[in-house]
Design a protein around this motif. Sequence first.
Motif, PDB file in Angstrom:
ATOM      1  N   ILE A 220       0.856  -1.200   0.000  1.00 18.02           N
ATOM      2  CA  ILE A 220       0.000   0.000   0.000  1.00 18.02           C
ATOM      3  C   ILE A 220       0.887   1.244   0.000  1.00 18.02           C
ATOM      4  O   ILE A 220       0.655   2.181  -0.766  1.00 18.02           O
ATOM      5  N   ASN A 221       1.921   1.213   0.808  1.00  9.26           N
ATOM      6  CA  ASN A 221       2.810   2.375   0.848  1.00  9.26           C
ATOM      7  C   ASN A 221       3.568   2.568  -0.459  1.00  9.26           C
ATOM      8  O   ASN A 221       3.840   3.693  -0.859  1.00  9.26           O
ATOM      9  N   ASP A 228      -0.468   7.663   4.275  1.00  4.03           N
ATOM     10  CA  ASP A 228      -0.578   8.048   5.683  1.00  4.03           C
ATOM     11  C   ASP A 228      -1.203   9.416   5.885  1.00  4.03           C
ATOM     12  O   ASP A 228      -1.674   9.732   6.976  1.00  4.03           O
ATOM     13  N   THR A 229      -1.192  10.239   4.844  1.00  8.32           N
ATOM     14  CA  THR A 229      -1.778  11.578   5.006  1.00  8.32           C
ATOM     15  C   THR A 229      -3.176  11.657   4.396  1.00  8.32           C
ATOM     16  O   THR A 229      -3.785  12.720   4.403  1.00  8.32           O
ATOM     17  N   SER A 243      -6.449   6.163  13.904  1.00  7.57           N
ATOM     18  CA  SER A 243      -5.496   6.386  12.821  1.00  7.57           C
ATOM     19  C   SER A 243      -5.176   5.027  12.221  1.00  7.57           C
ATOM     20  O   SER A 243      -5.440   3.993  12.820  1.00  7.57           O
ATOM     21  N   ARG A 244      -4.582   5.042  11.049  1.00  7.93           N
ATOM     22  CA  ARG A 244      -4.344   3.778  10.367  1.00  7.93           C
ATOM     23  C   ARG A 244      -3.399   2.887  11.171  1.00  7.93           C
ATOM     24  O   ARG A 244      -3.609   1.692  11.284  1.00  7.93           O
ATOM     25  N   SER A 245      -2.384   3.486  11.745  1.00 12.18           N
ATOM     26  CA  SER A 245      -1.412   2.642  12.431  1.00 12.18           C
ATOM     27  C   SER A 245      -2.029   2.030  13.683  1.00 12.18           C
ATOM     28  O   SER A 245      -1.761   0.889  14.009  1.00 12.18           O
ATOM     29  N   GLN A 267     -10.875   2.080   5.241  1.00 10.60           N
ATOM     30  CA  GLN A 267     -10.569   3.348   4.592  1.00 10.60           C
ATOM     31  C   GLN A 267     -10.222   3.119   3.135  1.00 10.60           C
ATOM     32  O   GLN A 267      -9.505   2.180   2.787  1.00 10.60           O
ATOM     33  N   LEU A 268     -10.747   4.000   2.293  1.00 11.16           N
ATOM     34  CA  LEU A 268     -10.397   3.984   0.874  1.00 11.16           C
ATOM     35  C   LEU A 268      -9.202   4.909   0.660  1.00 11.16           C
ATOM     36  O   LEU A 268      -9.283   6.101   0.945  1.00 11.16           O
ATOM     37  N   PHE A 269      -8.093   4.342   0.211  1.00  7.10           N
ATOM     38  CA  PHE A 269      -6.905   5.133  -0.114  1.00  7.10           C
ATOM     39  C   PHE A 269      -6.892   5.374  -1.617  1.00  7.10           C
ATOM     40  O   PHE A 269      -7.079   4.430  -2.388  1.00  7.10           O
TER      41      PHE A 269
END
Length: 352
Positions: A220-221, A228-229, A243-245, A267-269
């Motif tokens: 994903i990253n 992350d933002t 938060s995601r983490s 969450q949709l990224f």
Amino acid sequence: MAKRKLTVQQQRRIRLQQDRSRAQADNRGAPAAAGLPESGLGAEQTGVVAVRYADSADVVIEAAGEVRRCHFRANLDSLIAGDRVAWRDGDPWGVITAVQPRKNHLDRPDNLGKLRPVAANIDRIAIVLAPQPQPHANLIDRYLVASEAQGIASMLVLNKCDMGETEDLRRLLDTYGQLGYPLLFVSAKTGAGIAQLAASLQHKTGVLVGQSGVGKSSLINALIPDADTQTGPLSTKATPVASRSSHREQGTARYTAKGTHTTSASQLFRLPGGGGLIDSPGIREFGLWHLDAAQVAAGFVEFRPLLGHCKFRDCQHRSEPECALIAAVKEGTVRAQRLGSYHALVAELSAH
Ligand code: GDP
Ligand code: ZN
């Protein structure tokens, strides 16, 4: 004269119009919901829910690639990430006025064991594997069957291809290639194959599934450098579920400012070129809870032409005489491992 068949696009336009007029009718009749602005709203637009909070949601404005926090009316309480909505902009928040019917959804059980949808309108499920941790064919089959049951296209993604491949892994991958599932070799570490993976998800809504440690977060990253933002703005009215983490740490974080549960912490990224990935621990574990044995069998693509050809209608494909599946295993057209996976999945279902 035969009735003209509507194109998919025409059908979608008609559905959206119907949703809109329904929403307008609802709005006319309904008293103003507390806190919802009634005037000064912009024109209706379409968008996709990125994150669902207790009493609001972040909506992606597709054309602009931006996210807007929106209220919604009580009748839209079932919204989840991936839902396509009609909404109107407002100050400070917009208002979601209607939701389109879902083409599919992924479910998982909540704390009480009740199935809850965690993501909507998925176009592609990427099953992520790696040389380490070692892949299990049963788990791959489980994801494939769940995807087939929802009618969602799936693909296999071998991450950590920088680690090389063993003979066993090659054989395992060949099995699925022969069944027609697309296969990509990637490395989140070196960047190999990431562009191809991004291309296969472009303008689609995807999810990454697979056992812990195969590299889903890393992928994903790699695919979404600003993941992350991509969280919505904080507000006093609604606290994001987590938060995601911290999702990771808590497993399923879903407590809100009001202390009530929301249905999911998905969450949709947004992918840089359009489309996106929906992620949450719940999605990664999505399964087969709602299926029966016949649906599981139909989820094994190579079984399909054989189903209904056993001597006994209620054949369990174990040791019955004239079983079409057992015969196919003997002939070599169905792999024994896949029939074994089928039995394991059915046993798991009946244990629930
Ligand atoms: P997840 O549990 O599926 O989200 O997996 P993570 O993304 O947390 O990755 C698990 C481990 O694998 C981490 O130590 C990563 O650094 C490592 N990893 C992820 N992708 C790669 C890769 O392409 N190659 C190698 N060698 N290691 C990777
Ligand atoms: Zn049979």
